[in-house]
Design a protein around this motif. Sequence first.
Motif, mmCIF file in Angstrom:
data_model
loop_
_atom_site.group_PDB
_atom_site.id
_atom_site.type_symbol
_atom_site.label_atom_id
_atom_site.label_comp_id
_atom_site.label_asym_id
_atom_site.label_seq_id
_atom_site.Cartn_x
_atom_site.Cartn_y
_atom_site.Cartn_z
ATOM 1 N N ASN A 210 0.807 -1.219 0.000
ATOM 2 C CA ASN A 210 0.000 0.000 0.000
ATOM 3 C C ASN A 210 0.843 1.274 0.000
ATOM 4 O O ASN A 210 0.340 2.355 0.273
ATOM 5 C CB ASN A 210 -0.955 -0.003 1.195
ATOM 6 C CG ASN A 210 -2.074 -1.010 1.026
ATOM 7 O OD1 ASN A 210 -3.096 -0.720 0.406
ATOM 8 N ND2 ASN A 210 -1.872 -2.215 1.545
ATOM 9 N N LYS A 211 2.154 1.103 -0.318
ATOM 10 C CA LYS A 211 3.057 2.238 -0.516
ATOM 11 C C LYS A 211 3.083 3.179 0.688
ATOM 12 O O LYS A 211 3.023 4.402 0.560
ATOM 13 C CB LYS A 211 2.686 3.004 -1.793
ATOM 14 C CG LYS A 211 2.808 2.168 -3.066
ATOM 15 C CD LYS A 211 2.426 2.953 -4.300
ATOM 16 C CE LYS A 211 2.664 2.151 -5.572
ATOM 17 N NZ LYS A 211 1.930 0.881 -5.617
ATOM 18 N N LYS A 212 3.187 2.580 1.875
ATOM 19 C CA LYS A 212 3.327 3.373 3.093
ATOM 20 C C LYS A 212 4.813 3.501 3.430
ATOM 21 O O LYS A 212 5.652 3.361 2.534
ATOM 22 C CB LYS A 212 2.524 2.721 4.221
ATOM 23 C CG LYS A 212 1.004 2.800 4.007
ATOM 24 C CD LYS A 212 0.240 2.216 5.180
ATOM 25 C CE LYS A 212 -1.251 2.374 4.987
ATOM 26 N NZ LYS A 212 -1.698 3.790 5.078
ATOM 27 N N ASP A 213 5.128 3.767 4.681
ATOM 28 C CA ASP A 213 6.512 4.013 5.114
ATOM 29 C C ASP A 213 7.359 2.753 4.926
ATOM 30 O O ASP A 213 7.277 1.796 5.709
ATOM 31 C CB ASP A 213 6.489 4.437 6.586
ATOM 32 C CG ASP A 213 7.854 4.858 7.095
ATOM 33 O OD1 ASP A 213 8.868 4.545 6.444
ATOM 34 O OD2 ASP A 213 7.903 5.484 8.167
ATOM 35 N N LEU A 214 8.210 2.748 3.890
ATOM 36 C CA LEU A 214 9.007 1.556 3.576
ATOM 37 C C LEU A 214 10.102 1.306 4.606
ATOM 38 O O LEU A 214 10.496 0.151 4.824
ATOM 39 C CB LEU A 214 9.617 1.689 2.183
ATOM 40 C CG LEU A 214 8.619 1.647 1.020
ATOM 41 C CD1 LEU A 214 9.327 1.920 -0.302
ATOM 42 C CD2 LEU A 214 7.914 0.298 0.972
ATOM 43 N N ASN A 215 10.593 2.360 5.235
ATOM 44 C CA ASN A 215 11.594 2.162 6.283
ATOM 45 C C ASN A 215 10.983 1.447 7.483
ATOM 46 O O ASN A 215 11.613 0.589 8.102
ATOM 47 C CB ASN A 215 12.199 3.508 6.703
ATOM 48 C CG ASN A 215 13.114 4.082 5.644
ATOM 49 O OD1 ASN A 215 14.052 3.422 5.200
ATOM 50 N ND2 ASN A 215 12.832 5.306 5.216
#
Length: 282
Positions: A210-215
């Motif tokens: 869902n293209k949220k915080d990848l870190n």
Amino acid sequence: MKKLLLIVLLITAHLAQAQVQTPSASPAGSVSTTIGLTNVKVDYSRPRAKGRKIFGSDAAALVPFGKIWRTGANSGTRISFSDDVKVEGAAVPAGEYLLLTWPGATEWTVVLYKDVAMGGNTGKYDKANDVANFKVKSEKLTEKVETFTINITDLSDDNKSGKVQLAWENTSVKFTISTDYDAKVMKSIEENTVVSPNNYFQAAVYYLENKKDLNKALEWVNKAAEGMNSPFWVLHQKAKIQKALGDKKGATETATASLTKSKEAGNRDYQMMNEELLKSLK
């Protein structure tokens, strides 16, 4: 004499309660599905065409254009949602509603009505009880539908929307139900990631897809890998997160480790997915 009277009374009571059961002219139907995390259900009665003209503007039509219809037979049609939704863009709270329609030649008016006690008695309709009121286009069907049918169809790829279809005779009408499950998922992640390493894994995958915080996704997938002894399926998702972060070197190393472990486990699906992932990293 008293005993005889008692027997007669018992027989009379039994006959009064007994009823002959026969098939309904408009049998009950039900359709349900889950859109996102929301349960959607429709309960209705299914009249048959029986050679009659169903929709039209002339006197022969069973359901005249421009007139309120209970959208089925008997006590009308009910639609329910386990969560708040949007129906054709209108906000609809979780709950159960009557589904009322005003058919037209090319366009229908559809209403979700909160006074479900009205049932099929449309003469008591009060616009003040409308929760959603919208118009949708009708379509002509190539094959005749003899028995009135309601479907829940056209689920979107992201499982955030679907359509309710009404079909009878040669007419089809669809309207869209949209859900927003992100808030529920985020709350679940917050409450459950500390419970199990697998919850960290599921949260990381959700953030990636869902293209949220990848870190944050990388942090969680590392915790999942640590707690689960780095199984190949966790490593595969970690490699995908690293690729999305632009870390080709790290993604290649992780995908290679996942490939090795998937081969050892004899899992052909993950072997192929890791091989494709490694090709994309060259």
